[in-house]
Design a protein around this motif. Structure first.
Motif, short mmCIF file in Angstrom:
data_model
loop_
_atom_site.label_atom_id
_atom_site.label_comp_id
_atom_site.label_asym_id
_atom_site.label_seq_id
_atom_site.Cartn_x
_atom_site.Cartn_y
_atom_site.Cartn_z
N GLN A 250 0.84 -1.20 0.00
CA GLN A 250 0.00 0.00 0.00
C GLN A 250 0.87 1.24 0.00
OE1 GLN A 250 -2.99 0.20 -0.64
NE2 GLN A 250 -4.22 1.53 0.65
N THR A 252 1.11 5.56 -0.05
CA THR A 252 0.41 6.78 0.34
C THR A 252 1.19 7.98 -0.15
OG1 THR A 252 -0.43 5.72 2.35
CG2 THR A 252 -0.50 8.13 2.27
N PRO A 259 -1.85 13.11 4.30
CA PRO A 259 -2.16 12.07 3.31
C PRO A 259 -3.15 12.59 2.27
CG PRO A 259 -2.42 11.27 5.57
CD PRO A 259 -2.26 12.75 5.66
N THR A 262 -4.23 7.19 -1.50
CA THR A 262 -3.59 5.89 -1.30
C THR A 262 -3.92 4.98 -2.49
OG1 THR A 262 -5.50 5.02 -0.07
CG2 THR A 262 -3.75 6.05 1.21
#
Length: 752
Positions: A250, A252, A259, A262
């Motif tokens: 994953q 980001t 953030p 993602t």
């Protein structure tokens, strides 16, 4: 004096670099810039005041100069490393916001070495380059002018070179080398201090050894800042700092530390809700406009609809450049759709110039944590966007909320944004959730469309969904849930979010403090309720305190008045600088690039005015009158800006840029002129370092107060016009204090 110019340039470069590094830790929230400026000025005020008390009594001034220089040279790069490691050391995760207490404490800790050593260098330089007999003939003013010239050059260098210069740690090391070489050249004239040249040489060699490891140190500090994530990409654009980090498979993308998106496993449910439901409310959407943050999954959902064209506006092209290198980001797949047109342009600028009309406009951002994001949630924006809607067009946006409980801060946040939108479009519908979805339009049907109608349209348009099954749509659009939300927010008083009063940014910051630090949340919440009363009490209390102090110490009445005048001028100059910085960000959106230029323009005004005062022969007997004229100029400007409100109407054009620069030059010139005039009036028989320290400390203390109060209270709660009127009121009190101290003697001279 060239050495003083180098000190000034080094100080502004250090400040700009550290402010930008801290902005990443503070999620790009520009309101924290005031706190950072305030922390820097507080530390400089304390350091220069202490230096003024100590330097003139110390015989070995050059040894003090070298000691302060070494602290700055090694403290600057150490502070950069400190910025990057303090959050993980305190237990904060990457992307986690900070409360007010943590913002203030971290700003003070990060700036401690660089700010105090830089201020001490100024005080020591005044003592070395300004003999005691030269204090009253403009010597202090000349030192201040040369320091300002260096600051201007450093500010321009920061804007033109440092924005995309790569690793800031290397910049700090290079600045340190220049400072050590300058110190060696200065000390070569002092034979008795030749031994200090060896110390400087040792420092240069030490820095050279460190330089070989700068990239490794920089990478290690960045990995520590984003631990446990692994950094894949790190770069600075003209708008922000961009970091792509990975944990497992994953990834980001962090934009100014927050953030942004993602992949390859985004939150499909939230993207389906926002990418399909608003279009389902429209009877036949053909053209859709998506503003910001669409590549993380939103545009994929929009393209599932049978639309003819989707225009996607992205402010920062570097975001797409980073994502292109990773196939699992789906950027290539999305951009291959011929219906999509990607436009790299500021959303507000595009809406102002475009002639296109859209059936649906989607705002991809979900927060108002900074002024750039907030620009898409203000009354002025909604009025602008409404002009680009076709018949029955819809604007859809989201903001933080809750399905079960709304705190007062969440209620006010939602109402400030929906209130701004309702002033542009007549009808609205709120879909409660963890991120509430709001639809606004001039078409009344958005209030009455049933969940069954929405489900039918999705089915008839052949849209494949993973989450939006009919039962879930019925839950989302349940009338009872909507009525509950309206009851919760119906009686809550709130200001409409505007460009010139970004109350939504304040409310978002308030939410962070509610989660992190209850004490500061209560303080900020209390200020929100009685901001005007608080400001009036502060101004009246300051006036009463100065009056009592002048009465109790009549022999020092003049010095008290001058120090108070400089303090309020420091406050006013910083407040106007913040207004211009915030206003520039609201209008143009690229403060990350231009902050160095704006500071350079401000300091140009300071330098020109202080140098003119230092060189003028005509002000020798008219310094008090000239000081009062500058005070009056502040009052007139504050009243004019407050009554007319022109600060909020500056256009986003070359003319607007010039107006911002002119205001910054004006307030800088007022500060520079008053400092030079006060040096004439206050110095007398005082030692130069002591006289300059008192004035410089008062100036910086005023700037510190403005940084804290201006960014947290005045700007978001009173707006630009309220800030200007508050400045005028404060300067009336300092004008009265100076008039009381100096006018009676002037009248006696005229009678004689």
């Amino acid at each position: 004096m060239w050495f003083v110019a180098i000190v000034g340039a080094s100080g502004i470069i250090a400040q700009v670099v550290l402010v930008r590094e801290l902005l990443v830790s503070f999620h790009g929230n520009e309101l924290t810039i005031g706190i950072q400026f305030g922390a820097w000025m507080l530390l400089e005020a304390l350091a220069v005041f202490a230096a003024g008390r100590f330097v003139d009594r110390h015989k070995e001034k050059y040894s003090l100069l070298l000691a302060a220089q070494l602290v700055f040279v090694f403290g600057f790069p150490a502070s950069i490393v400190g910025v990057r490691v303090f959050k993980p050391l305190l237990g904060f995760m990457p992307g986690q916001g900070l409360g007010l207490g943590a913002v203030i404490a971290s700003s003070l800790a990060v700036f401690a070495l660089a700010a105090t050593s830089h201020a001490a260098l100024f005080g020591i330089a005044c003592s070395i380059f300004c003999p005691a007999g030269d204090a009253q003939t403009g010597g202090i003013g000349r030192v201040y002018s040369w320091e300002t010239i260096g600051t201007v050059a450093g500010g321009l260098f920061s804007a033109l070179v440092l924005t995309t210069a790569g690793e800031p740690l290397m910049v700090a090391v290079c600045v340190g080398l220049v400072n050590l070489l300058a110190t060696m050249f200065l000390l070569r004239r002092v034979n008795s201090l030749a031994r200090f040249g060896l110390v400087c040489a040792a420092g240069v060699l030490s820095l050279a050894a460190i330089t070989a490891n700068v990239p490794a140190i920089g990478k290690a500090s960045l990995n520590r800042e984003f631990a446990p994530l692994e950094i894949l990409e790190y770069r600075n654009s003209v708008y922000a700092n961009i970091v792509l980090a990975q944990h497992g498979d994953q990834k980001t993308l962090f934009y100014n530390g927050a953030p942004l998106l993602t992949f390859p496993h985004p939150d499909i449910g939230s993207f389906e809700e926002f990418g399909i439901i608003p279009l389902a409310f429209h009877p036949g959407p053909r053209k859709v406009l998506v503003l910001e943050n669409g590549m993380g999954g939103l545009i994929q959902q929009v393209l599932k609809n049978p639309v003819e064209r989707v225009d996607y506006l992205e402010l920062d092209a570097q975001v797409q450049e980073v994502l292109k290198g990773y196939p699992d980001s789906s950027v290539a797949e999305v951009r291959s759709d011929p219906r999509l047109r990607v436009i790299y342009q500021d959303s507000r600028t595009y809406l102002a110039k475009a002639r296109e009309s859209y059936d649906v406009i989607l705002i991809g951002l979900t927060h108002t944590s900074d002024l750039v994001s907030n620009r898409l949630f203000t009354e002025e924006f909604f009025l602008q966007a409404a002009g680009r809607l076709a018949d029955n067009g819809i604007i859809a946006f989201r903001f933080p909320s809750s399905r079960t409980y709304l705190s007062p801060a969440l209620e006010r946040l939602g109402k400030s944004i929906t209130g701004a939108a309702s002033r542009a479009l007549q009808y609205s519908r709120v879909i409660p959730g963890e991120n509430a979805i709001v639809l606004v339009s001039n078409a009344p049907y958005i209030r009455t469309l049933s969940p069954a109608d929405v489900s039918r349209r999705i089915r008839e348009r052949g849209i494949t969904v993973a989450v939006l099954v009919p039962s879930y749509i019925s839950f989302l659009l349940d009338k009872g849930r909507q009525d509950w939300y309206l009851r919760q927010t119906g009686t809550m008083p709130a200001f409409a979010n505007r460009d010139a009063r970004p109350v939504a940014v304040f409310e978002t910051f308030l939410l962070w403090n509610r989660q992190m630090q209850t004490i500061f949340y209560k303080v900020l919440d209390g200020l929100l309720r009685m901001a005007v009363f608080f400001i009036v009490v502060c101004i009246l209390s300051a006036a009463a305190f100065v009056h009592v102090f002048q009465t109790a110490r009549p022999r020092n009445s003049k010095n008290i008045a001058l120090d108070y005048g400089i303090l309020t001028t420091g406050f006013g100059g910083m407040l106007l600088e913040l207004l211009c910085v915030f206003g520039f960000q609201v209008k143009f959106g690229y403060l990350y690039l231009a902050v160095g230029i704006l500071i350079a323009v401000f300091m140009t005004g300071v330098g020109c005015a202080s140098l003119a005062v230092a060189r003028s022969r005509y002000l020798a007997g008219l310094s008090a009158q000239a000081f009062l004229c500058v005070e009056a100029a502040f009052i007139v400007f504050g009243l004019a800006a407050g009554v007319s409100g022109f600060l909020s109407r500056i256009p986003a054009s070359a003319v607007g840029f010039f107006v911002f620069a002119l205001i910054l030059f004006f307030c800088g010139a007022c500060i520079g002129a008053e400092f030079g005039l006060a040096a004439h009036l206050r110095a007398g028989k005082s030692l130069p370092a002591k006289a300059s320290a008192a004035l410089y400390a008062a100036d910086l203390a005023g700037g510190c107060l403005a940084g804290l109060l201006g960014s947290l209270v005045l700007v978001p709660l009173l707006g630009f016009a309220g800030c200007a009127l508050s400045l005028a009121g404060l300067k009336v009190t300092s004008f009265a204090a100076v008039w009381r101290a100096f006018v009676p003697p002037l009248k006696i001279r005229q009678n004689n």
